[in-house]
Design an enzyme around this catalytic site. Sequence first.
Site, PDB file in Angstrom:
ATOM      1  CD  GLU A  36      -3.062  -0.341  -0.026  1.00 57.25           C
ATOM      2  OE1 GLU A  36      -3.109   0.073  -1.203  1.00 57.25           O
ATOM      3  OE2 GLU A  36      -3.622  -1.378   0.342  1.00 57.25           O
ATOM      4  CG  HIS A  37      -0.131   4.914   0.720  1.00 59.92           C
ATOM      5  ND1 HIS A  37      -0.514   6.120   0.193  1.00 59.92           N
ATOM      6  CD2 HIS A  37      -1.180   4.493   1.472  1.00 59.92           C
ATOM      7  CE1 HIS A  37      -1.731   6.426   0.605  1.00 59.92           C
ATOM      8  NE2 HIS A  37      -2.163   5.452   1.373  1.00 59.92           N
ATOM      9  CG  ASP A  39       0.504   3.194  -6.063  1.00 61.91           C
ATOM     10  OD1 ASP A  39       0.846   3.726  -4.999  1.00 61.91           O
ATOM     11  OD2 ASP A  39      -0.577   3.438  -6.634  1.00 61.91           O
ATOM     12  CB  ALA A 125     -16.093  -0.466  -0.708  1.00 61.88           C
ATOM     13  CG  LEU A 127     -13.879  -3.138  -3.063  1.00 59.68           C
ATOM     14  CD1 LEU A 127     -15.024  -4.138  -2.933  1.00 59.68           C
ATOM     15  CD2 LEU A 127     -12.607  -3.735  -2.480  1.00 59.68           C
ATOM     16  CB  SER A 130     -13.451   4.623 -11.174  1.00 61.40           C
ATOM     17  OG  SER A 130     -12.301   4.355 -10.409  1.00 61.40           O
ATOM     18  CD  GLU A 162      -9.947   6.797 -12.012  1.00 62.37           C
ATOM     19  OE1 GLU A 162     -10.015   6.878 -10.785  1.00 62.37           O
ATOM     20  OE2 GLU A 162     -10.201   5.749 -12.632  1.00 62.37           O
ATOM     21  CG  ASP A 174      -7.003   1.057  -8.577  1.00 55.22           C
ATOM     22  OD1 ASP A 174      -6.266   0.386  -7.828  1.00 55.22           O
ATOM     23  OD2 ASP A 174      -7.545   2.109  -8.221  1.00 55.22           O
ATOM     24  CE1 TYR A 224      -2.115   8.431  -3.322  1.00 46.39           C
ATOM     25  CE2 TYR A 224      -2.117  10.467  -4.588  1.00 46.39           C
ATOM     26  CZ  TYR A 224      -1.867   9.114  -4.489  1.00 46.39           C
ATOM     27  OH  TYR A 224      -1.342   8.441  -5.577  1.00 46.39           O
TER      28      TYR A 224
END
Length: 394
Positions: A36-37, A39, A125, A127, A130, A162, A174, A224
């Site tokens: 996590e974090h 990428d 959530a 997941l 998008s 996006e 994603d 972020y």
Amino acid sequence: MKKKLVQQVSASFKEKFGAEPGHIFLSPGRINIIGEHVDYNDGFVLPAAINKYVCFAVSENGTSNVNLYAKDLDQSYSFNLNDALQPGDTMWANFFLGVAHLIKERGLTLSGVDVVFSSTIPMGAGLSSSAAVECGFAFALNNIYSLGLSKEEIALIGQKSEHTFVGVNCGIMDQFASVFGKKNKVIKLDCNNLDHEYHSADFKEYSLLLLDSKVKHTLLESGYNDRRNEVEQGLAKLKAQYPEINTFRDLSEAQVEACKDLLGDVVYRRCLFVVREIQRVLDAVSALEKEDFKKLGELMFATHNGLSKNYEVSCEELDFLADAVRNDENVLGARMMGGGFGGCTINLVKKDAVNGIIERVAAAYKEKFNIKLEAYKIKISKGTSVYKNEHAGI
């Protein structure tokens, strides 16, 4: 569940457009097992596609119009492919506009389609509903009009859509997971160059359970950006100290520890988390290969602790959910998943204990926060695909 979704979307298409759809496509949401974090910090991630989908019913319509119907919102939107495509006020339509624009920009020829879509991916959530929408639409157009786009190109079109039409500066994980997913496989993805490899994720008597906090704190966007600035400052200082290193991947924990005073408390803790998390992904891959699920669970708990204490992107609700299962003999690991400040925890749980855990944690969560916990039992599934069901004749 999948079959029911397909039937509902097909029926809705027939109602809207007066005929059976010519094509059905499924595009999955995703989870991230660990990583996590990292990428945007030159690390590796370990995502997988899951059995929650956006379903698209699509037919060519012989015009230059794209006619969209969002079944879950009961909203329609149309645009003409011959027009200069721009983002508009209808947020969900921007995903489709962006994809069509980027395909046109490549000089590829498109014709009009009628589309009905609906989703079983829970919104908000974390997941990646998008990414499933963008990649599903790009995949559908690629399939119907034989555009010759590779899976990687579809993922990149989704990401750029996006960035440019939705205004979210997301990483590639994603979209990549949604397109490249395989059943019972996780993807070890290098976000720098998209090198990837598959690893078995058959958890035997354990399964993955998501507990949705149902909260999204406004800190997500600002938090972020702050974290990105902090780790960039830290890396610049560490590079000055160690000229031989290029990225966080080149650093050891000991090197970061040695620069604690130089970095200052906050930046030190951010950098320490990143270096440890990059290593945890490698350790998790090794644990999966050995089917050492106990070790994998320990790494998940360690990631949560790091995200909560050092990277500080958790929140009271997520910490509560992780702590609620920490000493449960039927739970090997749990951690917050995603950007933070809300969303889900991902839990590795003994299959026969899942319902009991949901019941127990939901009651405690309701008592503490007066919020109804949502739980999602998930399986690791294949990526965006054409749906084939001989029995239903679809």
